[in-house]
Design a protein around this motif. Structure first.
Motif, PDB file in Angstrom:
ATOM      1  N   GLU A   1       0.830  -1.205   0.000  1.00 31.34           N
ATOM      2  CA  GLU A   1       0.000   0.000   0.000  1.00 31.34           C
ATOM      3  C   GLU A   1       0.865   1.256   0.000  1.00 31.34           C
TER       4      GLU A   1
ATOM      5  N   VAL B   1      -5.590   3.103  -4.472  1.00 28.32           N
ATOM      6  CA  VAL B   1      -6.021   1.707  -4.433  1.00 28.32           C
ATOM      7  C   VAL B   1      -5.996   1.173  -5.861  1.00 28.32           C
TER       8      VAL B   1
ATOM      9  N   SER C   1      -4.983  -2.799   6.467  1.00 33.52           N
ATOM     10  CA  SER C   1      -4.650  -3.581   5.279  1.00 33.52           C
ATOM     11  C   SER C   1      -5.097  -5.027   5.439  1.00 33.52           C
TER      12      SER C   1
END
Length: 465
Positions: free
Chosen positions: A144, A158, A364
């Motif tokens: 991420e 994303v 996450s």
């Protein structure tokens, strides 16, 4: 296999879920899943941890060792639809999942940090040692962080549909001619769409009559090549790429991020407090500069020219160090700061003091696990804006309710929006005249309270109860 989502979900009705380990991830999952109506049993060897979990969730609890056969039997592992083992011990999680499966659990997910269990760089492995899914929160968080660095105009990024669709959120910080205009009057670049607007801490799924104001944050979905043009429209120009990145903390996450950046030939500076760890990093990383020192030492940051970095990352195990080092770097004029925040209750405070981006391994991991619990047609769920909104990846079955009509004639719930459709190799932003086809993968932005109605449209009515 895919690296970010399970291959199939559990049934959409309320299911029996056993969660072993009431740390940050376990508590967050228990609270979220119990609020959605699932039956949760939580196991931990700490009565205090279980008491803390029950403050925020309507769950049953059992004090005991998570991998003990008697504990698993007493907790109902044999009749559980899903066993989630998220303690701090890889061994406990693996053993609990294997024994849960042996007792008759439908599906098992284990948090396992040991990289030896992962064949690829992704933080997810399937069907390993009798466990359905292994996930590594550290690797998921590192991935991420890497995406955020790559998507430079955005606060958060994303990737969806095997990295063919990107979603970014952009702060609207400059006056442009597109502000205060109805969205239907703005000529958007082909292949991009404003999917959500955040204003006064409220998330809005917009329609054509809405507009963007100065101070808003906009979530944009679209083709990777088109998004920079959208960023230009709202006054935030994306840098093409980062050239120099400074990392405070050379632990597993810091090392994983540095590996990704080295592959892209980005110059990396790692500041690490432990001399032994510095030696290990020097053996593993070949093109990075390793510095033995304290990332909260302002003089050191000045000496190493932190202000010349495109991004500054606070990635130690200590949230306070990460937050403070990023604030010091921002004060020196660094291009962008990203702080790793492990404790969920620190996230709002970290944002309140002005940090650019906060990444949570808990979030996450939890986002991944949540996508495995929800409806079978839901391939992935990503929570945005601390759960105020959600992005769903939905697979369309042969007899879904959404088929056979142009989108303008389908009664989508207010507070939901189709952002993109993936059909074979083709990715497009649909218009009102388009139809959904069986086999499509659809990306939907939705408010949590209408998610169930949205998912229902993408299910085969003959298989729904």
């Amino acid at each position: 296999g895919r690296s970010e989502a399970p291959r199939q979900g559990v049934d959409s009705q309320a299911v029996n879920i056993l969660i072993i380990g009431m740390g940050e991830v376990g508590r967050h999952l228990a609270a979220t899943l119990s609020a959605e109506g699932h039956r949760i049993v939580a196991v931990d060897d700490s009565e205090e941890a279980l008491d803390l979990a029950t403050e925020h969730a309507d769950i049953m609890t059992l004090v005991g060792h998570g991998s003990a056969l008697t504990t698993l039997r007493d907790a109902g592992a044999g009749t559980a639809d899903l066993v989630i083992a998220v303690t701090d011990s890889d061994e406990v999680n693996l053993l609990a999942s294997m024994m849960g499966k042996h007792l008759g659990a439908g599906k098992t997910i284990a948090r396992v940090a040991n990289r030896a269990y992962y064949e690829h760089d992704g933080g997810v492995a399937h069907d390993v040692v009798g466990v359905d899914v292994l996930l590594n929160p550290q690797i998921l968080a590192a991935m991420e962080i890497h995406r955020v660095i790559r998507s430079f105009g955005a606060l958060e990024s994303v990737n969806l549909a095997d990295n063919r669709v990107e979603v970014v959120d952009l702060p609207v910080v400059e006056r442009t001619r597109y502000l205060n205009k109805q969205l239907r009057e703005i000529s958007m670049p082909r292949g991009a769409l404003i999917a959500a607007i955040v204003r006064d801490d409220r998330l809005i799924i917009p329609h054509g009559g809405d507009h963007v104001e100065l101070g808003d944050k906009v979530w944009i979905i679209g083709d990777l090549d088109v998004l920079p043009r959208m960023e230009d429209m709202f006054g935030k120009t994306r840098k093409k790429r980062a050239h120099r990145v400074m990392i405070v903390g050379g632990g597993e996450i810091g090392l994983e991020v540095a590996r990704h950046l080295e592959r892209e030939r980005i110059r990396v500076v790692v500041i690490e407090k432990s001399l032994a760890r510095c030696r290990k990093l020097a053996e593993t990383l070949h093109d990075s500069l390793i510095i033995h020192g304290d990332g909260t030492n302002r003089s050191l940051l000045i000496e190493e020219e932190a202000e010349s970095c495109d991004a500054f990352l606070g990635l130690t195990k200590e949230d306070e160090v990460n937050i403070m080092s990023c604030l010091l770097a921002e004060g020196l004029g660094v291009g962008r700061s990203i702080a790793l925040v492990h404790r969920g209750d620190y996230l709002p405070a970290a944002r309140a003091v002005g940090l650019d981006v906060c990444v949570s391994p808990r979030r996450s991991a939890a986002n991944f696990i949540l996508s495995s619990v929800r409806a079978g047609s839901v391939h992935r769920v990503v929570q945005v804006e601390d759960g105020k909104g959600e992005i769903l990846e939905l697979h369309v079955p042969d007899r879904a309710r959404v088929l056979g009509r142009a989108l303008r004639y389908i009664d989508f719930p207010k507070g939901s929006l189709i952002g993109a459709v993936v059909r074979g190799e083709k990715v497009f932003i649909p218009s009102g005249t388009d139809e959904i086809h069986p086999g499509d993968m659809v990306v939907v932005f939705t408010l949590p309270d209408v998610r169930t109605e949205v998912v229902r449209l993408f299910k085969d009515p003959s298989k729904a109860s």
